[in-house]
Each structure stands twice: as structure tokens, then as C-alpha cells.
Design an enzyme around this catalytic site. Structure first.
Site, PDB file in Angstrom:
ATOM      1  N   GLU A 267       0.814  -1.210   0.000  1.00  0.00           N
ATOM      2  CA  GLU A 267       0.000   0.000   0.000  1.00  0.00           C
ATOM      3  C   GLU A 267       0.858   1.276   0.000  1.00  0.00           C
ATOM      4  OE1 GLU A 267      -3.130  -0.130  -0.366  1.00  0.00           O
ATOM      5  OE2 GLU A 267      -4.078   1.638   0.519  1.00  0.00           O
ATOM      6  N   ASP A 268       1.894   1.291   0.814  1.00  0.00           N
ATOM      7  CA  ASP A 268       2.627   2.549   1.050  1.00  0.00           C
ATOM      8  C   ASP A 268       3.950   2.686   0.321  1.00  0.00           C
ATOM      9  OD1 ASP A 268       0.574   3.070   2.696  1.00  0.00           O
ATOM     10  OD2 ASP A 268       1.680   2.855   4.571  1.00  0.00           O
TER      11      ASP A 268
END
Ligand code: MN
Length: 717
Positions: free
Chosen positions: A76-77
């Protein structure tokens, strides 16, 4: 500060060296991936996944869950892909991380509060592996512990989501330690003042009650010792939210809630539980109607215990829970107790399919239930709660719709509204155009595209799964067929009436009314439908209407014999193509636009179109009233099947050549079959879809130009 070495030390208590090494490797990988990122507190980002892994270590979760915890924000990051994780840490860990990321992507907005229940189920349905949920719960727990200096409104939003979704899922899975902490942290974020007040009041009350608690505890313990029963007695505290709920929902005063003294007695085995129950009932009188046997009949999430309430010294109520150590672990960790247990044994669990293990856990519950001999409802409840077979789909507005497994956009459209189903023409799944037949998956956002005047398609019946869609489509098709039959019936009847120099419009209304009454039909449309469907003959009907009108109408005196003659309305009926369900094409002779054709009014089917030289017409000609002259419209869009029979010399690659020639000529092949005559000659039976007679002629001409091709015949069946 808590470090990876601290964690590794703790893991040494239940994991082998090589697995601890893998967890370390995942940590270093995450540390590098998140390099330069910090949390709101200013700490390096990697402290968060490390803390999440630590929460899981408290539950003795397996090394793959811990690795997934380390890596849970990496997809996600940071730029890392699932494939890259699979290459580094194996498929199982990559799947877990991917699962957690998917849950992170769907955020529960305030407007969906009413749908919290569905949202919970959606989260469950999206997690093929139960460990995904456990990692997600640990992630949420750490985020709640570190809400810190967020804006109050943002804090409240996250807390509400935690309370409505994640705390409840933890409860469903029986992971009570996490549930209770999530509830208290959420409560404090939503109502900081009330939480603080209750906290202070509890501390004060606890001080006052300390000696009473100690006194009851020791008399309970003394009784166990006297009766030679092994068991340890501990005092129990209510958590903040449960006190608040009792005050708020049950309107009980704080003093009354704190008036109850809670104890838990933990022992070795089930037998002892019941013996201890006997002993405490002997010591203090039980309050009638308050005894609950959750050992014989466990709660849906697997919780087992005996509950009883006693009249203590000077009548104060004492609540006692009695359970084994295993039951205690289950009460605290629920489904996660599974890992807690296995780790303590010499035989280690095989790290495959934890979903299967979760199912096993459920099966364990079922086993208990069977012993308890209760209803099947329990089983259904547990199964549906944990592993819903449904899919959960977002509408563009963020509402959640529940659909059965395998449902498609058409099912969705009909679930929203019958009109939307009837007029849908396409859909967007997660903003991308997709076929209406695509099976939906939980968490997708679906937008239905409609067009005014669009109609349901017969082919939809092949893929819809909901009863509502099925019956609505059938109903729509049926009423479509009716309106087309009425239209056709009107054309046929007017055409027949024109030979009597009249028409439906000119006919006096009472003639029609009289005939309807005589035929026991409700209205004009019903009459026209039976004519359009071929169950009533247009000519005979026209004759009766015209005769009646002649006898009463002086203007028509010019044709006293009422014999049919050619009038202005007598032209052939025009075939427009597929849109009419009251007109179909015979399968015996496969007429094509351009072929001379003739229509036959066939009982219940409307007009069936035959080629004028079709052999089947010979017998039908005996009944000329049922024949209708037809002509093709020159605006037909549809493709028509035509069977061809082609003699070819057996040669490698010829079929492929045939096929590509036909496709190049803008025709589709519907069916192809080959009969071998002998080693030299074969027959190819081909059904192709063409626009009409001219299109077919062009294709046959091209086929003749191929080498090794013999006779080409347009076949009849
Ligand atoms: Mn996280």
C-alpha cells in the site's frame, strides 16, 4: 524502544530458530521499504509493523502471520508489488499481505453506518485466509493505541469504524482480549469526558470494595481447598464500555453496576467445573434463573463457561464464571487460541491453509453442539457468520448490497430496482467497463449503465443467479412478446378487414364489443394477441366483424355478399427482423433476407417464416387461411444462420483456410462438422451467419475459387 531483537527473544519461546530468522528478514525488508517514512509521532514507520507483529506474538501466531504483519503496509505505502513479496517470502505470505492491503483499501464511510453488519460480512468474505483478519485486527489495535494527536473528528470517525466493524469481528471470532481493548479505546476516542468520568469512578469504587472482594475471594478459595478441588479464583473487572452500555442502554445507575462482584474460577477439566459449581452453590445460595451452561451449549463464537450468580454476604450479588484453562484461552483468544495451543505442543502445526484450520475450528464447535444436542440453527449461524457465501458490492453512492455468490451486474441491477434491471445495457466494475455477465467479487464498486427503451435480453437467463432477476426477465420478455403479438395481430386483422373495405378504426365500437363478449375476451388487445400468436385466424375474425357491421351499417350496402376483395390495406406484411418475438424463422429451410418467403400462422408461435419453396409448406398450403404473404424490410440488422454442405478433397489445412475465408468475408461460423467419405473426399457441414442472400452468394463465390473444393449446396434439414 521495542526492537526486533526484543521480539525475536519473545518468539524464542514458541518458534524454531529458522522461522524467527524469517520474521527478522521480513522486518529488515520492511525497514528498508519504509525507509524515510515516519509515523505522526515522528518515529520511523517500521515501529508500527513491528508493534503489530508483537501483538500477534502475544497470541502465539505462526511465523507467516508475523511476517505478513511486518510487511502489511508495504504494498500500500511503498512501490513493492505482490509478486516481489512472493519471490522474497513465498506465495503464502504474499497472499496474506495482499489480503490485508485489500481490507485497508476499502474504507467504511460514515454514511454506511447503517450497513455495518454487511460491512463486517464483506470483510469476512474478502479474507480467504482467516489470518488476514487477525493481522488486520492487530494492525487496527496498534493504530487505536496510537491515535494520539489526530484531529478529534478524524479520531471519532476511525473509532466509530473500529467499534462498528473491527471490534465486532473480533467478538465474532471470539478474540475477546482484542475486542475489549478496541472497544475501550474507541469509547475513549468518541466520548473522552464520559470515559474519563467512568474511569475515575471505577477506581474510587474499587478502593472501597477492595476488602470485600478479598474476603469473598478467600472464602471461595477456602471452599475449593476443603473439597479438594483444584482451581484458582480471580477477581474480574468490567471494562469501560460495558459499564457505559449498562448505564446508557439499560439505564442502570453506576452504583448498581459496581455493586456486582465478579469472579472467575479456572480449573483443569470439565468435570471439575461442575464440581466447583456444586461447591459454590453450597457456599452461597444461587440466584434462581441466573445459571447458564455454556459448556454444554457453547456460544456461536466458541465461548464456553459456566455462569452463575450467588447471594453473597448481606445479600450482595456475586457473579461467578467457571471454566477450564482451554476454555479461558478460547474466551480470550477465540479462533487465535488455535495457534496458542498448537505452539505449546511438541507436534507443530503444518503451516498450510489456515482457512481450513478455521473451518476445523468451526467443525469443533459443531462437534460440541452435537453433544449438546441443540438445533441445526446454531450450525447455520456459525457457518454463515464466519464464511458467508455471499458477495458484498458497493453502489456508486457507497451503499452495500448483498448478493449470492456468482451474482452478476444484471442480478445487482434487478436487486436495486426492476426498472433498472429492465433497462440496463452495460456496467462499470471499479470504474472499468465490463460485460454484464461478469461474476462480481466482494468489495467491488459497481455502476449500472441504463438506456431508455432498452429491453432485457433472453441470454441473461443463462447467467443470472437471483430469483428476482430471473422472474423479472421472464416477465419482461413475456409482456414484450404480448405487445409484439398485439401489434402483429392488429396488422393482420386490419389487412383482413381491408378486404371488406373497413378497418378496426372504422368499425363501430359495438361490433367489437359484441364479438369480445361472444368470444369471452376481456378487451381488444386480448383479441389481437390471439390473432398475432396464430391461435385465431385474422380472416375469419374479420369476416365476423364485417358481417355484423354490414347488417347494421347502411353505408356498406354496396357489398351485400361481403366477399373479400383486394383493398388498399392488402399488401404483404413487412419483416423487420429480430425485434419481433411474434415472428420467427423456420429451422427447416432457414430463410434469408432476399429469399422469396411466405408466413405460416402457427398455433401459439405467431408467424413462422418459410422459404416459399420449403417442402414443409406443401401440407400447410391445404389451410390457406393460415398463410400470410410477407416481404423483407431493407433495414435488417440481424445475422441469419444458413447451413452449407461442401464437398472437399481431403487435404491438410483446408478447414482452416475455409474458416479464415469465411471470417474475412464478415460472416461468423456457428457450427462446423466433417464427414469423411473416403480417403480422398470429405463433406464439410457448416452453419454460417450471414446478412442475407447476397452476402451468402458472395461467400459461396469466394469458396468456389479455392482449390480442392467440390459442390457447395445450401442445405435444408
Ligand atoms: Mn498498518
Amino acid at each position: 524502544m521495542f526492537t526486533i531483537d526484543d521480539l525475536a527473544d519473545r518468539l524464542g519461546g514458541y518458534l524454531p530458530m529458522e522461522e524467527i530468522q524469517q520474521v527478522r528478514r521480513a522486518f529488515y525488508y520492511a525497514e528498508q521499504a519504509h525507509d524515510g517514512q515516519t509515523r505522526r509521532s515522528g518515529e520511523p514507520y517500521v515501529t508500527h509493523p513491528l508493534a503489530v507483529a508483537n501483538i500477534l506474538a502475544n497470541m502465539h501466531m505462526d511465523h507467516q502471520s508475523l511476517m505478513a504483519a511486518m510487511l502489511h503496509d508495504v504494498i500500500e505505502d511503498t512501490g513493492v508489488t505482490k509478486d516481489a513479496l512472493a519471490a522474497q517470502f513465498g506465495e503464502a505470505v504474499a497472499e496474506l499481505v495482499d489480503g490485508v492491503s485489500k481490507l485497508t483499501q476499502i474504507t467504511f464511510e460514515d454514511k454506511a453506518v447503517a450497513q455495518a453488519e454487511n460491512f463486517q460480512k464483506m470483510v469476512m468474505a474478502m479474507s480467504q485466509d482467516i489470518r488476514v483478519i487477525i493481522v488486520k485486527l492487530a494492525d487496527r489495535l496498534h493504530n487505536m493505541r496510537t491515535l494520539g494527536a489526530l484531529r478529534p473528528d478524524k479520531k471519532r470517525r476511525i473509532a466509530r469504524e473500529t467499534l462498528e466493524i473491527y471490534a465486532r469481528i473480533a467478538g465474532r471470532l471470539g478474540i475477546n482480549t482484542i475486542r475489549v481493548e478496541l472497544e475501550d479505546l474507541s469509547f475513549q476516542a468518541i466520548h473522552p469526558m464520559r470515559a474519563e468520568r467512568i474511569k475515575r469512578a471505577v477506581a474510587r469504587a474499587r478502593g472501597n470494595r477492595r476488602s470485600t472482594m478479598r474476603q469473598i475471594q478467600s472464602s471461595l478459595q477456602r471452599r475449593l481447598d476443603e473439597d479438594d478441588l483444584t482451581g484458582s479464583v480471580v477477581g474480574r473487572q468490567k471494562h469501560l464500555l460495558s459499564i457505559y452500555r449498562k448505564m446508557h442502554d439499560q439505564r442502570k445507575p453506576f452504583a448498581e453496576i459496581m455493586d456486582v462482584f465478579g469472579f472467575r474460577i479456572i480449573t483443569d477439566d470439565v468435570d471439575n467445573c461442575y464440581r466447583i459449581l456444586g461447591a459454590v452453590h453450597n457456599l452461597y445460595k444461587p440466584v434462581p434463573g441466573r445459571f447458564k451452561d455454556y459448556i454444554a451449549i457453547p456460544k456461536a463464537n466458541g465461548y464456553q463457561s459456566l455462569h452463575t450468580t450467588l447471594f453473597g454476604p448481606s445479600g450482595m450479588p456475586i457473579e461467578v464464571q467457571i471454566r477450564t484453562r482451554e476454555m479461558e484461552a478460547m474466551a480470550n483468544n477465540g479462533i487465535a487460541a488455535h495457534w496458542l495451543y498448537k505452539a505449546g505442543q511438541t507436534e507443530r502445526p503444518i503451516a498450510v491453509g489456515s482457512h481450513a484450520r478455521a473451518r476445523e475450528w468451526v467443525r469443533g464447535l459443531l462437534e460440541m453442539q452435537r453433544h449438546a444436542g441443540d438445533s441445526l440453527e446454531f450450525i447455520e449461524h456459525v457457518k454463515n457468520d464466519l464464511f458467508p457465501d455471499d458477495v458484498y458490492i458497493f453502489t456508486p453512492k457507497g451503499d452495500i448490497m448483498e448478493l449470492p455468490q456468482g451474482a452478476t451486474a444484471v442480478d445487482f441491477a434487478y436487486t436495486v430496482h426492476t426498472d433498472i434491471g429492465n433497462s440496463c445495457i452495460a456496467c462499470r466494475i471499479d470504474r472499468h467497463l465490463a460485460p454484464l455477465s461478469t461474476p462480481l467479487e466482494s468489495g467491488q464498486t459497481l455502476e449500472i449503465i441504463t438506456a431508455p427503451g432498452a429491453r432485457p435480453n433472453l441470454a441473461w437467463l443463462n447467467f443470472v443467479v437471483t430469483a428476482k432477476a430471473r422472474s423479472a426477465i421472464r416477465h419482461a420478455l413475456k409482456s414484450q412478446q404480448r405487445s409484439e403479438a398485439i401489434q402483429l395481430g392488429r396488422r393482420l386483422l386490419n389487412r383482413a378487414l381491408s378486404s371488406f373495405d373497413t378497418s378496426l378504426e372504422k368499425l363501430p365500437a359495438e361490433r367489437l364489443t359484441a364479438l369480445l363478449a361472444e368470444l369471452d375476451l376481456a378487451n381488444e388487445d386480448d383479441l389481437l394477441e390471439t390473432i398475432g400468436l396464430g391461435t385465431r385466424l385474422a380472416h375469419a375474425t374479420a369476416k365476423r366483424l364485417a358481417d355484423a357491421s354490414l347488417s347494421g351499417d347502411e353505408d356498406a350496402a354496396g357489398s351485400p355478399d361481403a366477399s373479400p376483395h383486394t383493398g388498399p390495406h392488402t399488401g404483404p406484411i413487412v419483416i423487420n427482423g429480430s425485434e419481433s418475438m411474434a415472428i420467427s424463422f423456420a429451422r427447416c429451410c432457414h430463410p434469408l433476407p432476399g429469399d422469396p418467403v411466405i408466413g405460416h400462422l402457427s398455433m401459439g408461435k405467431g408467424i413462422v417464416v418459410h422459404r416459399h419453396d420449403c417442402g414443409n409448406l406443401d401440407e400447410l398450403r391445404d389451410d390457406p387461411d393460415k398463410l400470410v404473404s410477407l416481404t423483407w424490410s431493407n433495414q435488417i440488422e440481424q445475422d441469419f444462420p444458413v447451413p452449407l454442405r461442401i464437398e472437399v478433397e481431403t487435404r491438410r489445412g483446408l478447414i482452416a483456410e475455409l474458416a479464415s475465408l469465411i471470417t474475412d468475408a464478415d460472416a461468423n461460423i456457428e457450427r462446423i462438422g466433417i464427414e469423411e467419405r473416403d480417403a480422398r473426399l470429405s463433406i464439410v457441414n457448416l452453419t454460417i451467419l450471414v446478412k442475407g442472400r447476397i452476402h451468402l452468394a458472395r461467400i459461396i463465390k469466394r469458396l468456389r475459387n479455392l482449390n480442392h473444393i467440390g459442390r457447395i449446396v445450401r442445405a435444408r434439414s
